[in-house]
Structure formats: C-alpha cells, structure tokens
Design a protein around this motif. Structure first.
Motif, PDB file in Angstrom:
ATOM      1  N   PHE A  17      -1.312   4.232  -1.484  1.00 51.94           N
ATOM      2  CA  PHE A  17      -0.602   2.953  -1.546  1.00 51.94           C
ATOM      3  C   PHE A  17      -1.256   2.022  -0.535  1.00 51.94           C
ATOM      4  O   PHE A  17      -1.520   2.426   0.592  1.00 51.94           O
ATOM      5  CB  PHE A  17       0.876   3.134  -1.187  1.00 51.94           C
ATOM      6  CG  PHE A  17       1.620   3.987  -2.165  1.00 51.94           C
ATOM      7  CD1 PHE A  17       2.229   3.414  -3.268  1.00 51.94           C
ATOM      8  CD2 PHE A  17       1.696   5.359  -1.996  1.00 51.94           C
ATOM      9  CE1 PHE A  17       2.919   4.194  -4.184  1.00 51.94           C
ATOM     10  CE2 PHE A  17       2.383   6.146  -2.904  1.00 51.94           C
ATOM     11  CZ  PHE A  17       2.994   5.564  -4.007  1.00 51.94           C
ATOM     12  N   SER A  18      -1.492   0.785  -0.939  1.00 58.86           N
ATOM     13  CA  SER A  18      -2.140  -0.113   0.018  1.00 58.86           C
ATOM     14  C   SER A  18      -1.467  -1.470   0.075  1.00 58.86           C
ATOM     15  O   SER A  18      -0.880  -1.943  -0.891  1.00 58.86           O
ATOM     16  CB  SER A  18      -3.616  -0.316  -0.340  1.00 58.86           C
ATOM     17  OG  SER A  18      -3.757  -1.236  -1.388  1.00 58.86           O
ATOM     18  N   CYS A  19      -1.619  -2.055   1.233  1.00 61.11           N
ATOM     19  CA  CYS A  19      -1.327  -3.459   1.423  1.00 61.11           C
ATOM     20  C   CYS A  19      -2.278  -4.217   0.503  1.00 61.11           C
ATOM     21  O   CYS A  19      -3.419  -3.802   0.302  1.00 61.11           O
ATOM     22  CB  CYS A  19      -1.614  -3.813   2.885  1.00 61.11           C
ATOM     23  SG  CYS A  19      -1.804  -5.567   3.209  1.00 61.11           S
ATOM     24  N   SER A  20      -1.798  -5.277  -0.056  1.00 64.57           N
ATOM     25  CA  SER A  20      -2.669  -6.168  -0.828  1.00 64.57           C
ATOM     26  C   SER A  20      -2.366  -7.593  -0.404  1.00 64.57           C
ATOM     27  O   SER A  20      -2.365  -8.517  -1.204  1.00 64.57           O
ATOM     28  CB  SER A  20      -2.434  -5.975  -2.327  1.00 64.57           C
ATOM     29  OG  SER A  20      -2.794  -4.681  -2.730  1.00 64.57           O
ATOM     30  N   GLY A  21      -2.062  -7.739   0.874  1.00 62.11           N
ATOM     31  CA  GLY A  21      -1.617  -9.008   1.429  1.00 62.11           C
ATOM     32  C   GLY A  21      -2.618 -10.133   1.317  1.00 62.11           C
ATOM     33  O   GLY A  21      -3.757  -9.947   0.891  1.00 62.11           O
ATOM     34  N   GLY A  22      -2.189 -11.307   1.726  1.00 64.68           N
ATOM     35  CA  GLY A  22      -2.996 -12.507   1.610  1.00 64.68           C
ATOM     36  C   GLY A  22      -4.131 -12.607   2.607  1.00 64.68           C
ATOM     37  O   GLY A  22      -5.050 -13.390   2.415  1.00 64.68           O
ATOM     38  N   ALA A  23      -4.100 -11.820   3.657  1.00 63.19           N
ATOM     39  CA  ALA A  23      -5.146 -11.886   4.684  1.00 63.19           C
ATOM     40  C   ALA A  23      -6.381 -11.102   4.235  1.00 63.19           C
ATOM     41  O   ALA A  23      -6.312 -10.239   3.361  1.00 63.19           O
ATOM     42  CB  ALA A  23      -4.630 -11.321   6.004  1.00 63.19           C
TER      43      ALA A  23
END
Length: 125
Positions: A17-23
């Motif tokens: 599972f991963s972050c897929s954030g805007g940064a």
C-alpha cells in the motif's frame, strides 16, 4: 519444456500500500510500489479501499502474508490509514528516510529504482 506448477494453496499474498499524495515524494512512493509489483516483491493494493472499508479489499488484506506501507513523508498517511482500519502488523517505509526530500525530489526512473531497491530487502523474507 513445460514447467511443473506446484500448489499455491498456502501462499498468501504480500500486499503493498502506498501514499500517492500530491507531493513529489508521494509520487515516488506510488511509483516505487508499482515497481516492486513489477519486480515480483509483492502486489500493490488499494489504500483507498482500506480507507473506505471496502469489504473485499479489507478481507483480502486480512489474509495477506505480509503488508508493506510506503509513505512519502512524515505525515504517514498510508500507515495511519492501515492502522485506522485495524491493521497494525506491517512493514512501514518512509521515502524521506531513503534519501528523498519533500519538495526537492525529481520523480524519475532513477529515483524510483533507487527507492524500490532500498525497500526490497526490508520486505523480502
């Protein structure tokens, strides 16, 4: 020559599972998870499904042999999402602890490969 296939009955998946954030570091986390899937390290799975408590995704995650959470930054959104859904036994990796700096990281193949290579031994048996 045909390869013999053995029973995989007792083999539970290793889910990523991963972050897929805007940064930028969120983008690196996402692409690293996809690279790890391509490399056969585990299978990327839907973090939004965990957050939304989608029954099939939660059930599959409960059956996983191992779980990996890749976060882009110290906000730890992926890890917190898993914990809020009741998952506490997982490997947690933060991209900012692997040589990436939020706001100053190029999201390119070289960076993604470097991050994926650093994560592999942490999530391999």
């Amino acid at each position: 020559m045909a390869q013999e296939k053995g029973c995989a009955c007792s083999t539970a998946p290793k889910l990523i599972f991963s972050c897929s954030g805007g940064a930028d570091v969120g983008a690196v986390a996402d692409r690293a998870a996809r690279q790890l899937t391509l490399d056969g390290v585990g299978k990327m799975f839907c973090l939004a499904g965990i957050g939304g408590r989608v029954s099939g995704i939660v059930t599959s995650t409960k059956a996983a042999a191992n779980i990996l959470a890749i976060d882009g930054c110290p906000l730890d959104c992926a890890a917190k999402t898993l914990k809020e859904a009741g998952f506490n036994d997982f490997v947690h990796v933060r991209v900012t602890e692997l040589g990436c700096e939020k706001g100053n990281t190029r999201v390119d193949d070289a960076c993604v490969r470097s991050v994926a290579q650093q994560i592999t031994p942490l999530f391999s048996e």
